[in-house]
Design an enzyme around this catalytic site. Structure first.
Site, mmCIF file in Angstrom:
data_model
loop_
_atom_site.group_PDB
_atom_site.id
_atom_site.type_symbol
_atom_site.label_atom_id
_atom_site.label_comp_id
_atom_site.label_asym_id
_atom_site.label_seq_id
_atom_site.Cartn_x
_atom_site.Cartn_y
_atom_site.Cartn_z
ATOM 1 N N PHE A 105 0.861 -1.182 0.000
ATOM 2 C CA PHE A 105 0.000 0.000 0.000
ATOM 3 C C PHE A 105 0.904 1.240 0.000
ATOM 4 O O PHE A 105 1.865 1.302 0.770
ATOM 5 C CB PHE A 105 -0.874 -0.044 1.250
ATOM 6 N N ASP B 203 2.680 -6.056 7.643
ATOM 7 C CA ASP B 203 1.478 -5.239 7.742
ATOM 8 C C ASP B 203 0.280 -6.161 7.517
ATOM 9 O O ASP B 203 0.180 -6.805 6.466
ATOM 10 C CB ASP B 203 1.522 -4.111 6.693
ATOM 11 N N TYR C 3 -10.310 -0.775 11.093
ATOM 12 C CA TYR C 3 -11.569 -0.329 10.473
ATOM 13 C C TYR C 3 -11.922 -1.169 9.259
ATOM 14 O O TYR C 3 -12.943 -0.943 8.644
ATOM 15 C CB TYR C 3 -11.498 1.163 10.105
ATOM 16 N N LYS C 4 -11.054 -2.122 8.888
ATOM 17 C CA LYS C 4 -11.350 -2.989 7.749
ATOM 18 C C LYS C 4 -12.115 -4.208 8.267
ATOM 19 O O LYS C 4 -13.264 -4.104 8.650
ATOM 20 C CB LYS C 4 -10.057 -3.310 6.993
ATOM 21 N N ARG D 292 -12.815 -4.043 -7.310
ATOM 22 C CA ARG D 292 -12.421 -4.841 -6.148
ATOM 23 C C ARG D 292 -13.656 -5.216 -5.335
ATOM 24 O O ARG D 292 -14.512 -4.370 -5.059
ATOM 25 C CB ARG D 292 -11.462 -3.983 -5.317
#
Ligand SMILES: *Cc1c(COP(=O)(O)O)cnc(C)c1O
Length: 395
Positions: free
Chosen positions: A111, A182, A207-208, A354
């Protein structure tokens, strides 16, 4: 409880939410927990809340809950700040463990924020540090004795490709490098065995797949044998061994708490802590098995019915996270047309549609229904309308 457990979530009626990989939905009870934290705790207790409501222990208390989902022992994870900050801390601490080496190795599936934080840290340090970025499949071959830290995201945010955590950690450590993982797209989605991997550091957000809500705090893991000696890099008062001694100079806490920085986000932690109750009713292993089956079904249905799309995620479940991505030239307007019809995925530049599958609230019937809509959008070129082509700030 059998999956999906839709009754535990507040998702708008009729919406098929395939974006839990980007922002998990609202868990029932979270609104009440936040209301309580605001009104009874903050409003009623004011400053006393730090002791009477357990606010000060919240980052380690919730850290233990997260630890249990990623194969880490109690006392090895602490919550706070955002993931970008935790990446910076882990990298800085990793470099400090290998002062004679100068390279941070990562891959181009990472990311961007992780790479940006590495660039910023390198600028700050000077002294010839460099970031080396290779293709994901070339990481192991690129590890040599110049590498201080290997920093990777386990699951690629764009394609869902999953790294072999054990093989890469072993290769890094055999070459004398420190491993930072990560877990942004792993925690709550795939079966991570952090302790078993032996990595020195891991970070992730909540938050995912952990449904902590927008702005929920991040987490950091430090391997227990290192927790008393690593350099925290961001030496804030709440990482001090005795914050309320108000010493003039910094002495880090003797444990994972040294990775704390400043005042915890109590209201966000209240939301996250309440959202974690879903894990009392299922397990990561169950969720992982169901997620592979949902993703397999989605791939089969899309390939049978939507020839316009090209799969860019691994076909083999074990090599994937909990998402499936397809490339399509008109991916952006096609995703807007889907969202307009209540099937929510997202778009990642340049051409990626996605779809995240969270078996906590998505079942096989949702997968079929989503492909029904997708098939119509493509067959009837419903995406080919001007209002679907203007890009919003968040895609
Ligand atoms: C989501 C994500 C981030 C976001 O970082 P924040 O500081 O929480 O905004 C960073 N890194 C990875 C790998 C991610 O997937």
């Amino acid at each position: 409880m059998p999956l999906p457990m839709k009754e535990l979530f507040d998702i708008p009626e009729g919406m098929i939410y395939l974006d839990g990989n980007s922002l998990g939905p609202l868990v029932k009870g979270v609104s009440d927990a936040v209301k309580d934290a605001v009104e009874a705790q903050w409003g009623g207790q004011l400053i006393k809340g730090w002791n009477s409501c357990g606010w000060m222990e919240q980052p380690t208390r919730v850290g233990n809950q997260v630890a249990s989902l990623i194969g880490a022992p109690d006392g090895s994870v602490v919550m706070g700040d955002t993931l970008s900050i935790k990446v910076f801390q882990a990298l800085a601490a990793g470099l400090a463990l290998r002062p004679e080496r100068r390279v941070i190795l990562s891959d181009n599936g990472n990311f961007p924020s992780d790479l940006y934080m590495a660039e910023g840290l390198i600028d700050l340090k000077g002294q010839g540090y460099a970031l080396k970025v290779v293709d994901p499949e070339d990481v192991i071959a690129a590890i040599d004795d110049t590498v201080a830290v290997v920093m990777l995201t386990e699951v690629d945010y764009r394609t869902g490709r999953r790294h072999d955590m054990v093989a890469i950690t072993n290769a890094a450590q055999a070459a004398g490098a420190v491993m930072v993982w990560d877990l942004a797209h792993s925690a709550g989605a795939v079966d991570v065995d952090l302790a078993g991997s032996g990595c020195e550091f891991a970070v992730g957000c909540t938050y995912k797949y952990l449904n902590g809500g927008p702005g929920a705090p991040a987490f950091i893991y430090v391997r227990p044998d290192l927790a008393a000696s690593v350099t925290p890099a961001l030496s804030g008062w709440l990482g001090h061994k005795a914050p309320f001694a108000f010493d003039q100079s910094y002495t880090p806490a003797p444990d994972i708490e040294r990775m704390r920085v400043g005042t915890p986000s109590v209201l966000q932690l209240a939301a996250l802590e309440r959202a974690m109750v879903v894990w009392e009713k299922t397990s990561v292993a169950e969720v992982r098995a169901a997620s592979i089956a949902l993703c397999d079904l989605f791939i089969a249905e899309v390939e049978a019915r939507c020839p316009q799309l090209t799969l860019i995620s691994p076909r083999v479940g074990a090599e994937r996270g909990s998402q499936v991505s397809f490339a399509f030239e008109h991916g952006y307007p096609a995703m807007q047309a889907l969202i307009d019809r209540n099937v929510i995925g997202d778009f990642r530049a340049p051409n990626v549609m996605r779809f995240g599958f969270t078996p906590l609230f998505i079942g096989r019937e949702d997968v079929i229904a989503a492909v029904d809509v997708l098939e119509t959008v493509l067959k009837d070129r419903l995406w080919d309308a001007p209002h679907y082509k203007t890009k919003s700030r968040v895609t």
